[in-house]
Structures are given as C-alpha cells and as structure tokens.
Scaffold this active site. Structure first.
Site, PDB file in Angstrom:
ATOM      1  N   ASP A  80       0.880   5.217   0.330  1.00  0.00           N
ATOM      2  CA  ASP A  80       0.521   6.943   0.695  1.00  0.00           C
ATOM      3  C   ASP A  80       0.125   7.710  -0.567  1.00  0.00           C
ATOM      4  O   ASP A  80       0.323   7.849  -1.451  1.00  0.00           O
ATOM      5  CB  ASP A  80       1.270   7.917   1.775  1.00  0.00           C
ATOM      6  N   ARG A  93       0.761  -1.322  -0.184  1.00  0.00           N
ATOM      7  CA  ARG A  93      -0.303   0.231  -0.322  1.00  0.00           C
ATOM      8  C   ARG A  93       0.525   0.991   0.125  1.00  0.00           C
ATOM      9  O   ARG A  93       1.549   1.279   0.718  1.00  0.00           O
ATOM     10  CB  ARG A  93      -1.030   0.329   1.142  1.00  0.00           C
ATOM     11  N   ARG A 145      10.574   6.821   3.753  1.00  0.00           N
ATOM     12  CA  ARG A 145      10.595   8.437   3.627  1.00  0.00           C
ATOM     13  C   ARG A 145      11.649   8.737   4.932  1.00  0.00           C
ATOM     14  O   ARG A 145      11.404  10.153   4.870  1.00  0.00           O
ATOM     15  CB  ARG A 145       9.125   8.858   3.332  1.00  0.00           C
TER      16      ARG A 145
END
Length: 244
Positions: free
Chosen positions: A52, A50, A197
């Site tokens: 973001d 998944r 990230r």
C-alpha cells in the site's frame, strides 16, 4: 527470450503503493518506465506482492521478459539502477524459467513492522510508528500465538477486500531490541489487504493491556472487521523477504 527476476528495495514514502495506476506515482510504474528507457519498448512486470501507499520493501521480487538475449543478470541490475529514481534500488538479478511468476511461486512472504517507543525522532517519522507508550511484550507474544496456523482472517482484512479470507501464518515474532524499537515479524504464505497492519493494531491493544491475549482468539473467531482494533499506520511496515 530470456526472463529475469529481480530483488529490490524501495522507500514507499512518496509512492501511491506498488501497483501501477494512471496519473499517480507507483513503484511498478517507475520500474516499467525504467525498463522502457532501457529496451525502447514497454516491458510488463509481475511482482510477488503489492504494498500500500507508504509501505516500504527490503526484498520485493518482480519478473519480466528481456528482449535482448546477450544481457546478463549483472547487466540488468546495473542498467536498472542507472535508470531508476533514488528511492528504488535493485539488489540482485537472476535468470528464471519462462513461466516463473513470483506471485504464484512464492512459498513464504515475511513482513517486518517497526514501532519506536523512544522520544520522537523526526528523521525516522516515515520509517517507524512512533508509539511512546509502555507495551507488555510478553502479553503481545501470548496473543500472537492465536494467529498462527490456517484461519479465516476476515477480522483482519480491509473492509472492501473480497478475496478468500483463509490464510496461513507460520509464525509471529515480537522482538524488542535495546534501542527501544519493537519489531513485529510476520511469516506467512499470502495476505489480505492491510492484514499485517490490522494484526499489529490488535496486538498493540493487547500490549497496552486494554485487551487480554485471549481477546485475539475471540476477534479472530468473530470473522468481523468491526471486532478488531484499528489499523496501524503504513510507514512502519516493510516487505522484508520473499522465499521461493
């Protein structure tokens, strides 16, 4: 009933992430809407990962059951591309076993993060992190070594993520092509929310020489999100490849 897997790319700019959610536009939602138009029934999908909101994919993989036996992989690819919006593209399709779930079958997931150190190009503003500061690439590479292997990545997970923080990173590579774009490539089995990230944000601190490479090891061992640097923006991140 046949089961197919698809490898596909998407521009994450105008999506509220991959996972289906009510009342907002998601990649999974668009994919399942297209399948419903094709088969006239709701078809549910399972994906390898998944992403973001704002994060892109070059090689996402999903699987689903096909209620029409006569369809071939080429039929699936063509039908989906005819029914999907322009910011999603099916690259290939293939038949898989009935129990194939890309989330659990994946052996490696590779993410790419792009940073532009050149003058700002407004046409790339949704696809690279514009960061016009001098970065010490060698020190970033030295810091990245501490992230490789199996570790508790609590310092690099989203604050409300309750998943097991033990993860394995095979390799972190930092490449600097001549065009001024830095590529951070992270290869691992699976990831926590915003983990890549947050890794990028920490390596940037090292590249700016605000932190020493050894600080990465200290942050990792602290097992506290408060000890790490800020989160890099989503638009520089791409799910590049899933290997099975």
């Amino acid at each position: 009933m046949k089961r197919f897997a698809i490898e596909f790319a998407y521009d994450g700019t105008n999506f509220f992430g991959y996972q289906g959610q009510p009342s907002v536009r998601t990649v999974q939602g668009e994919l399942e809407n297209a399948l419903e138009r094709i088969f006239k029934v709701r078809i549910y999908t399972q994906a390898a990962g998944r992403t973001d909101a704002g994060v892109h994919a070059v090689g996402q993989v999903a699987a689903f059951n096909c209620p029409i036996e006569r369809l071939t992989p080429v039929d699936i690819k063509n039908a989906l591309n005819a029914n999907l919006p322009a910011d999603i593209y099916i690259k290939r399709a293939w038949e898989v076993s009935k129990d194939f779930n890309p989330r659990f079958a994946a052996k490696k997931r590779i993410y790419h993060y792009y940073i532009s150190t050149k003058n700002k190009n407004i046409f790339l503003r949704n696809y690279m992190w514009h960061f016009p500061y001098k970065l010490n690439i060698q020190k970033m590479r030295e810091g990245a070594i501490f992230l490789e292997g199996e570790h508790d990545f609590s310092s690099f997970q989203k604050g409300d993520d309750k998943k097991n923080p033990i993860r394995t990173i095979f390799k972190v590579r930092i490449l600097e092509p001549k065009n001024g774009v830095i590529l951070i490539r992270v290869e691992g089995i699976s990831y926590l929310r915003r983990m890549v990230r947050n890794i990028v944000g920490t390596l940037i601190k090292v590249g700016l020489e605000h932190w020493s490479p050894e600080k990465v090891k200290e942050v990792l061992e602290a097992r506290s999100r408060e000890k790490a640097a800020g989160t890099a923006p989503p638009h520089g991140l791409y799910l590049y490849k899933v290997l099975f």
